[in-house]
Design an enzyme around this catalytic site. Structure first.
Site, PDB file in Angstrom:
ATOM      1  N   TYR A 142      27.794  -7.561 -22.780  1.00 46.82           N
ATOM      2  CA  TYR A 142      27.400  -8.764 -22.046  1.00 46.82           C
ATOM      3  C   TYR A 142      25.887  -8.900 -21.927  1.00 46.82           C
ATOM      4  O   TYR A 142      25.370 -10.000 -21.699  1.00 46.82           O
ATOM      5  CB  TYR A 142      28.000  -8.755 -20.638  1.00 46.82           C
ATOM      6  N   LYS A 191      36.437   3.613 -26.338  1.00 44.05           N
ATOM      7  CA  LYS A 191      37.041   3.378 -27.656  1.00 44.05           C
ATOM      8  C   LYS A 191      36.297   4.249 -28.667  1.00 44.05           C
ATOM      9  O   LYS A 191      35.757   3.776 -29.664  1.00 44.05           O
ATOM     10  CB  LYS A 191      36.958   1.891 -28.018  1.00 44.05           C
ATOM     11  N   ASP A 223      43.142   1.019 -25.076  1.00 45.30           N
ATOM     12  CA  ASP A 223      44.461   0.452 -25.279  1.00 45.30           C
ATOM     13  C   ASP A 223      45.526   1.264 -24.549  1.00 45.30           C
ATOM     14  O   ASP A 223      46.457   0.711 -23.952  1.00 45.30           O
ATOM     15  CB  ASP A 223      44.797   0.307 -26.770  1.00 45.30           C
ATOM     16  N   ASP A 247      35.833  -5.165 -17.079  1.00 46.19           N
ATOM     17  CA  ASP A 247      36.073  -6.556 -16.740  1.00 46.19           C
ATOM     18  C   ASP A 247      37.550  -6.889 -16.919  1.00 46.19           C
ATOM     19  O   ASP A 247      38.175  -7.551 -16.082  1.00 46.19           O
ATOM     20  CB  ASP A 247      35.205  -7.450 -17.630  1.00 46.19           C
ATOM     21  N   ASP A 251      40.967  -6.543 -13.689  1.00 43.34           N
ATOM     22  CA  ASP A 251      41.862  -7.659 -13.391  1.00 43.34           C
ATOM     23  C   ASP A 251      43.313  -7.251 -13.594  1.00 43.34           C
ATOM     24  O   ASP A 251      44.200  -7.659 -12.832  1.00 43.34           O
ATOM     25  CB  ASP A 251      41.529  -8.865 -14.274  1.00 43.34           C
TER      26      ASP A 251
END
Length: 358
Positions: A142, A191, A223, A247, A251
Protein backbone atom coordinates in the site's frame (compact mmCIF):
# COMPACT_ATOMS: atom_id res chain seq x y z
CA UNK A 1 -3.55 10.25 37.83
CA UNK A 2 -4.36 12.95 35.30
CA UNK A 3 -4.59 12.01 31.62
CA UNK A 4 -5.11 14.12 28.53
CA UNK A 5 -7.20 12.51 25.81
CA UNK A 6 -7.63 13.94 22.32
CA UNK A 7 -11.23 13.14 21.39
CA UNK A 8 -12.02 13.09 17.67
CA UNK A 9 -15.60 11.93 16.97
CA UNK A 10 -15.25 12.50 13.22
CA UNK A 11 -18.18 11.83 10.89
CA UNK A 12 -21.39 9.83 10.83
CA UNK A 13 -22.01 7.50 13.75
CA UNK A 14 -18.54 8.30 15.03
CA UNK A 15 -20.18 11.21 16.83
CA UNK A 16 -22.91 8.99 18.28
CA UNK A 17 -20.66 6.27 19.68
CA UNK A 18 -17.76 8.39 20.92
CA UNK A 19 -20.21 10.43 22.97
CA UNK A 20 -21.01 7.23 24.89
CA UNK A 21 -17.37 6.11 25.11
CA UNK A 22 -16.37 9.31 26.89
CA UNK A 23 -18.97 8.57 29.55
CA UNK A 24 -17.21 5.26 30.17
CA UNK A 25 -13.92 7.07 30.75
CA UNK A 26 -15.66 9.44 33.15
CA UNK A 27 -17.01 6.48 35.13
CA UNK A 28 -13.55 4.92 35.29
CA UNK A 29 -12.21 8.22 36.57
CA UNK A 30 -14.82 8.32 39.34
CA UNK A 31 -14.17 4.74 40.44
CA UNK A 32 -10.37 4.76 40.32
CA UNK A 33 -9.51 8.34 41.14
CA UNK A 34 -8.28 9.40 37.71
CA UNK A 35 -8.98 12.66 35.93
CA UNK A 36 -9.46 12.60 32.17
CA UNK A 37 -9.11 15.93 30.40
CA UNK A 38 -10.65 15.98 26.93
CA UNK A 39 -9.69 18.14 23.98
CA UNK A 40 -12.27 17.79 21.21
CA UNK A 41 -11.12 18.25 17.62
CA UNK A 42 -12.61 17.95 14.13
CA UNK A 43 -11.06 15.50 11.67
CA UNK A 44 -12.57 14.18 8.45
CA UNK A 45 -15.47 15.49 6.41
CA UNK A 46 -16.69 17.68 9.27
CA UNK A 47 -13.31 19.41 9.28
CA UNK A 48 -13.44 19.86 5.50
CA UNK A 49 -16.83 21.50 5.89
CA UNK A 50 -15.67 23.76 8.72
CA UNK A 51 -12.11 24.62 7.67
CA UNK A 52 -11.56 23.36 4.12
CA UNK A 53 -9.04 20.68 5.14
CA UNK A 54 -9.47 17.14 6.57
CA UNK A 55 -7.27 17.95 9.57
CA UNK A 56 -5.77 21.15 11.02
CA UNK A 57 -2.21 21.62 12.17
CA UNK A 58 -3.58 22.62 15.57
CA UNK A 59 -5.10 19.15 15.90
CA UNK A 60 -1.69 17.55 15.41
CA UNK A 61 -0.35 19.74 18.23
CA UNK A 62 -3.24 18.76 20.52
CA UNK A 63 -2.61 15.07 19.86
CA UNK A 64 1.11 15.49 20.43
CA UNK A 65 0.37 16.85 23.91
CA UNK A 66 -2.11 14.08 24.73
CA UNK A 67 -1.66 10.64 26.26
CA UNK A 68 -3.88 8.96 23.69
CA UNK A 69 -6.31 9.63 20.84
CA UNK A 70 -9.91 8.40 20.92
CA UNK A 71 -11.22 8.41 17.35
CA UNK A 72 -14.67 7.81 15.88
CA UNK A 73 -14.76 7.47 12.09
CA UNK A 74 -14.07 9.59 9.02
CA UNK A 75 -15.63 9.83 5.60
CA UNK A 76 -18.92 9.39 3.79
CA UNK A 77 -20.46 9.73 0.33
CA UNK A 78 -20.94 13.46 0.83
CA UNK A 79 -17.20 13.95 0.28
CA UNK A 80 -16.51 11.20 -2.27
CA UNK A 81 -15.94 13.61 -5.15
CA UNK A 82 -13.36 15.78 -3.42
CA UNK A 83 -9.76 15.83 -4.68
CA UNK A 84 -7.63 13.09 -3.10
CA UNK A 85 -5.77 15.46 -0.78
CA UNK A 86 -9.05 16.76 0.66
CA UNK A 87 -10.72 13.40 1.23
CA UNK A 88 -11.80 12.96 4.88
CA UNK A 89 -9.70 9.80 5.25
CA UNK A 90 -6.58 11.85 4.63
CA UNK A 91 -7.00 13.32 8.10
CA UNK A 92 -6.67 9.89 9.67
CA UNK A 93 -3.79 9.13 7.34
CA UNK A 94 -1.93 12.20 8.50
CA UNK A 95 -2.38 11.24 12.14
CA UNK A 96 -0.85 7.84 11.40
CA UNK A 97 2.04 9.45 9.56
CA UNK A 98 2.74 12.26 12.04
CA UNK A 99 2.92 9.87 15.00
CA UNK A 100 4.45 6.90 13.18
CA UNK A 101 1.56 4.62 14.09
CA UNK A 102 3.04 1.59 12.38
CA UNK A 103 1.37 -1.26 14.31
CA UNK A 104 -2.34 -1.93 13.84
CA UNK A 105 -3.99 -4.03 16.56
CA UNK A 106 -7.30 -5.64 15.60
CA UNK A 107 -8.85 -7.91 18.24
CA UNK A 108 -11.59 -10.34 17.24
CA UNK A 109 -13.44 -11.75 20.22
CA UNK A 110 -16.67 -13.71 20.44
CA UNK A 111 -18.63 -12.76 23.52
CA UNK A 112 -20.33 -15.73 25.18
CA UNK A 113 -23.79 -14.17 24.87
CA UNK A 114 -23.32 -13.40 21.17
CA UNK A 115 -22.28 -16.86 20.00
CA UNK A 116 -25.54 -17.27 18.12
CA UNK A 117 -24.69 -14.23 15.98
CA UNK A 118 -21.49 -15.82 14.71
CA UNK A 119 -21.78 -17.36 11.21
CA UNK A 120 -19.56 -20.22 12.40
CA UNK A 121 -21.00 -23.38 13.88
CA UNK A 122 -20.83 -23.96 17.61
CA UNK A 123 -18.47 -26.89 17.17
CA UNK A 124 -16.01 -24.52 15.47
CA UNK A 125 -16.10 -21.82 18.14
CA UNK A 126 -16.80 -23.97 21.19
CA UNK A 127 -13.29 -23.36 22.56
CA UNK A 128 -13.79 -19.60 22.29
CA UNK A 129 -12.37 -17.06 19.87
CA UNK A 130 -10.05 -14.34 21.15
CA UNK A 131 -7.60 -13.27 18.44
CA UNK A 132 -5.32 -10.25 18.42
CA UNK A 133 -4.28 -9.59 14.83
CA UNK A 134 -1.29 -7.28 14.54
CA UNK A 135 -0.46 -5.95 11.10
CA UNK A 136 2.09 -3.51 9.82
CA UNK A 137 0.28 -0.28 9.00
CA UNK A 138 2.81 1.87 7.15
CA UNK A 139 4.79 -0.42 4.82
CA UNK A 140 4.29 -3.02 2.13
CA UNK A 141 2.29 -2.86 -1.05
CA UNK A 142 0.00 0.00 0.00
CA UNK A 143 2.89 2.36 0.66
CA UNK A 144 5.65 1.24 -1.71
CA UNK A 145 6.40 2.13 -5.32
CA UNK A 146 3.36 2.14 -7.61
CA UNK A 147 2.32 3.58 -10.92
CA UNK A 148 1.23 3.08 -14.53
CA UNK A 149 3.39 2.19 -17.51
CA UNK A 150 3.45 0.59 -20.92
CA UNK A 151 4.52 -3.04 -20.78
CA UNK A 152 4.73 -6.08 -23.04
CA UNK A 153 0.98 -6.21 -23.52
CA UNK A 154 0.33 -2.49 -23.47
CA UNK A 155 -0.97 -0.40 -20.57
CA UNK A 156 -0.38 -1.88 -17.13
CA UNK A 157 -0.32 -0.83 -13.50
CA UNK A 158 1.96 -2.02 -10.72
CA UNK A 159 2.21 -1.96 -6.93
CA UNK A 160 5.41 -3.15 -5.26
CA UNK A 161 5.36 -5.28 -2.10
CA UNK A 162 8.53 -4.12 -0.37
CA UNK A 163 9.60 -4.48 3.26
CA UNK A 164 12.78 -3.49 5.02
CA UNK A 165 14.15 -5.63 7.81
CA UNK A 166 13.65 -2.64 10.14
CA UNK A 167 9.92 -2.42 9.35
CA UNK A 168 9.39 -6.11 9.97
CA UNK A 169 11.43 -6.13 13.16
CA UNK A 170 9.58 -3.28 14.87
CA UNK A 171 6.08 -4.65 14.25
CA UNK A 172 7.21 -8.17 15.16
CA UNK A 173 8.60 -6.90 18.45
CA UNK A 174 5.24 -5.31 19.27
CA UNK A 175 3.50 -8.58 18.52
CA UNK A 176 5.78 -10.55 20.83
CA UNK A 177 5.45 -7.97 23.59
CA UNK A 178 1.67 -8.19 23.42
CA UNK A 179 1.78 -12.00 23.28
CA UNK A 180 3.69 -12.00 26.56
CA UNK A 181 0.54 -10.68 28.23
CA UNK A 182 -1.72 -13.21 26.54
CA UNK A 183 -1.28 -16.94 25.77
CA UNK A 184 2.32 -16.52 24.55
CA UNK A 185 1.69 -17.73 21.02
CA UNK A 186 2.53 -15.75 17.87
CA UNK A 187 1.44 -17.00 14.46
CA UNK A 188 3.40 -15.15 11.80
CA UNK A 189 1.58 -15.13 8.46
CA UNK A 190 3.45 -14.63 5.19
CA UNK A 191 3.86 -15.94 1.65
CA UNK A 192 7.49 -16.96 1.95
CA UNK A 193 7.12 -19.79 -0.57
CA UNK A 194 6.45 -17.33 -3.38
CA UNK A 195 7.63 -13.83 -2.36
CA UNK A 196 11.11 -12.54 -1.57
CA UNK A 197 9.50 -10.07 0.84
CA UNK A 198 7.81 -13.02 2.53
CA UNK A 199 11.13 -14.78 3.01
CA UNK A 200 12.63 -11.65 4.60
CA UNK A 201 9.53 -11.37 6.78
CA UNK A 202 9.83 -14.94 8.04
CA UNK A 203 13.59 -14.75 8.67
CA UNK A 204 13.33 -11.44 10.51
CA UNK A 205 10.46 -12.59 12.72
CA UNK A 206 12.51 -15.66 13.66
CA UNK A 207 15.36 -13.40 14.78
CA UNK A 208 13.04 -11.29 16.93
CA UNK A 209 11.56 -14.45 18.46
CA UNK A 210 14.95 -15.26 20.02
CA UNK A 211 14.47 -12.31 22.37
CA UNK A 212 11.19 -13.80 23.63
CA UNK A 213 11.99 -17.41 24.57
CA UNK A 214 8.72 -17.74 26.52
CA UNK A 215 6.64 -17.10 23.41
CA UNK A 216 6.02 -19.91 20.94
CA UNK A 217 6.34 -18.89 17.29
CA UNK A 218 4.61 -20.69 14.46
CA UNK A 219 4.79 -19.72 10.80
CA UNK A 220 1.85 -20.06 8.46
CA UNK A 221 1.26 -19.26 4.81
CA UNK A 222 -1.52 -16.77 4.24
CA UNK A 223 -3.79 -19.15 2.34
CA UNK A 224 -3.57 -21.66 5.17
CA UNK A 225 -4.22 -18.90 7.72
CA UNK A 226 -7.37 -17.80 5.87
CA UNK A 227 -8.68 -21.36 5.99
CA UNK A 228 -7.82 -21.83 9.66
CA UNK A 229 -9.54 -18.58 10.72
CA UNK A 230 -12.73 -19.87 9.12
CA UNK A 231 -12.43 -23.48 10.27
CA UNK A 232 -10.46 -23.39 13.52
CA UNK A 233 -10.17 -19.81 14.86
CA UNK A 234 -9.71 -20.98 18.44
CA UNK A 235 -6.18 -22.13 17.63
CA UNK A 236 -4.93 -18.53 17.32
CA UNK A 237 -3.73 -16.09 19.94
CA UNK A 238 -1.65 -13.33 18.30
CA UNK A 239 -1.51 -13.21 14.51
CA UNK A 240 1.33 -11.13 13.04
CA UNK A 241 1.29 -10.22 9.38
CA UNK A 242 1.84 -7.67 6.61
CA UNK A 243 -0.30 -4.70 5.73
CA UNK A 244 -2.19 -6.29 2.82
CA UNK A 245 -2.61 -9.74 4.37
CA UNK A 246 -3.69 -8.15 7.65
CA UNK A 247 -6.20 -5.95 5.87
CA UNK A 248 -7.92 -9.05 4.52
CA UNK A 249 -7.49 -11.46 7.43
CA UNK A 250 -8.63 -8.97 10.07
CA UNK A 251 -11.96 -8.58 8.29
CA UNK A 252 -12.29 -12.34 8.00
CA UNK A 253 -11.50 -12.77 11.69
CA UNK A 254 -13.86 -9.93 12.54
CA UNK A 255 -16.86 -11.45 10.80
CA UNK A 256 -16.60 -14.52 13.02
CA UNK A 257 -17.83 -12.34 15.90
CA UNK A 258 -21.17 -11.69 14.24
CA UNK A 259 -21.07 -7.89 14.16
CA UNK A 260 -18.46 -5.28 13.29
CA UNK A 261 -20.35 -3.10 15.75
CA UNK A 262 -18.48 -4.96 18.48
CA UNK A 263 -14.92 -4.56 17.23
CA UNK A 264 -12.27 -1.97 18.17
CA UNK A 265 -8.88 -1.18 16.69
CA UNK A 266 -5.67 0.52 17.77
CA UNK A 267 -2.73 2.01 15.90
CA UNK A 268 0.39 2.49 18.03
CA UNK A 269 3.99 3.60 17.66
CA UNK A 270 7.26 2.42 19.20
CA UNK A 271 6.64 4.47 22.36
CA UNK A 272 3.18 3.00 22.91
CA UNK A 273 1.34 6.18 21.96
CA UNK A 274 -1.72 5.35 19.94
CA UNK A 275 -5.05 6.04 18.33
CA UNK A 276 -8.04 3.93 19.42
CA UNK A 277 -11.23 3.55 17.41
CA UNK A 278 -14.17 1.30 16.53
CA UNK A 279 -13.79 -0.30 13.10
CA UNK A 280 -17.38 0.02 11.87
CA UNK A 281 -16.87 3.19 9.85
CA UNK A 282 -19.19 6.17 9.58
CA UNK A 283 -22.41 4.38 8.51
CA UNK A 284 -23.92 7.70 7.33
CA UNK A 285 -27.28 6.07 6.58
CA UNK A 286 -27.94 5.63 10.31
CA UNK A 287 -25.98 8.58 11.71
CA UNK A 288 -27.88 10.58 14.30
CA UNK A 289 -30.73 8.05 14.42
CA UNK A 290 -29.75 6.65 17.80
CA UNK A 291 -29.48 3.06 16.61
CA UNK A 292 -25.71 2.59 16.26
CA UNK A 293 -23.99 0.07 18.52
CA UNK A 294 -21.59 1.90 20.89
CA UNK A 295 -19.96 -1.25 22.29
CA UNK A 296 -17.07 -1.16 19.81
CA UNK A 297 -16.21 2.30 21.12
CA UNK A 298 -16.35 0.94 24.69
CA UNK A 299 -14.00 -1.82 23.58
CA UNK A 300 -11.74 0.86 22.07
CA UNK A 301 -11.69 2.57 25.47
CA UNK A 302 -10.72 -0.78 27.02
CA UNK A 303 -7.74 -0.94 24.63
CA UNK A 304 -6.85 2.69 25.33
CA UNK A 305 -6.76 2.04 29.07
CA UNK A 306 -4.86 -1.23 28.85
CA UNK A 307 -2.41 -0.59 26.03
CA UNK A 308 -2.21 3.18 25.92
CA UNK A 309 -2.22 4.02 29.62
CA UNK A 310 -1.20 0.72 31.22
CA UNK A 311 -4.34 0.63 33.40
CA UNK A 312 -5.08 -3.09 33.34
CA UNK A 313 -7.57 -3.14 36.23
CA UNK A 314 -9.56 -0.27 34.77
CA UNK A 315 -9.55 -1.93 31.33
CA UNK A 316 -10.85 -5.15 32.87
CA UNK A 317 -13.74 -3.19 34.38
CA UNK A 318 -14.80 -2.04 30.91
CA UNK A 319 -14.59 -5.58 29.54
CA UNK A 320 -16.69 -6.92 32.42
CA UNK A 321 -19.31 -4.24 31.79
CA UNK A 322 -19.58 -5.16 28.10
CA UNK A 323 -20.02 -8.84 28.99
CA UNK A 324 -22.56 -7.99 31.69
CA UNK A 325 -24.74 -5.75 29.53
CA UNK A 326 -24.83 -8.45 26.85
CA UNK A 327 -25.61 -11.15 29.42
CA UNK A 328 -28.47 -9.01 30.72
CA UNK A 329 -30.00 -9.06 27.25
CA UNK A 330 -29.62 -5.48 26.04
CA UNK A 331 -29.07 -5.16 22.30
CA UNK A 332 -28.88 -2.55 19.58
CA UNK A 333 -30.42 -3.58 16.28
CA UNK A 334 -27.26 -5.05 14.74
CA UNK A 335 -26.95 -7.72 17.45
CA UNK A 336 -30.63 -8.08 18.37
CA UNK A 337 -32.12 -11.56 18.68
CA UNK A 338 -35.57 -12.70 19.75
CA UNK A 339 -35.92 -12.53 23.50
CA UNK A 340 -33.53 -9.58 23.88
CA UNK A 341 -34.37 -6.01 24.84
CA UNK A 342 -33.77 -3.64 21.92
CA UNK A 343 -32.28 -0.30 22.99
CA UNK A 344 -30.98 2.90 21.46
CA UNK A 345 -27.35 4.00 21.25
CA UNK A 346 -27.69 6.18 24.33
CA UNK A 347 -29.57 3.51 26.27
CA UNK A 348 -26.95 0.88 25.49
CA UNK A 349 -24.28 3.36 26.55
CA UNK A 350 -26.07 4.13 29.82
CA UNK A 351 -26.71 0.47 30.64
CA UNK A 352 -23.05 -0.36 30.00
CA UNK A 353 -21.72 2.55 32.08
CA UNK A 354 -23.97 1.45 34.95
CA UNK A 355 -22.22 -1.92 34.88
CA UNK A 356 -18.69 -0.53 35.17
CA UNK A 357 -17.68 -1.49 38.70
CA UNK A 358 -14.51 -2.34 40.56
Amino acid sequence: MNYKIAVIPGDGIGVDVINEAVKALDKIGELYGHTFQYEYRLVGGCCVDAYGVPIQDETIDVCRNSDAILFGAAGGPKWDNLPFELRPERGLGRLRKEFNLFANLRPSKIYEDLKEKSPLKNRVIEKGVDIMLIRDLTGGIYFSEKGNRIGKYGEEAYDVECYSKFEVERVARKAFEIAMGRKKLVTSVDKSNALFSGKLWRDTVAEVAKDFPEVRLENMLVDKAAMEIACNPSRFDVILTTSIFGDILSDEAGVTTGSVGMLPSAAINEKGFGLYEPIHGTAPDIAGMGIANPLASFAAVEMLLRIGLGLDEEAAAIDRAINKVLHDGYRTGDIFMEGNTKVTTAEMGAHTVERITK
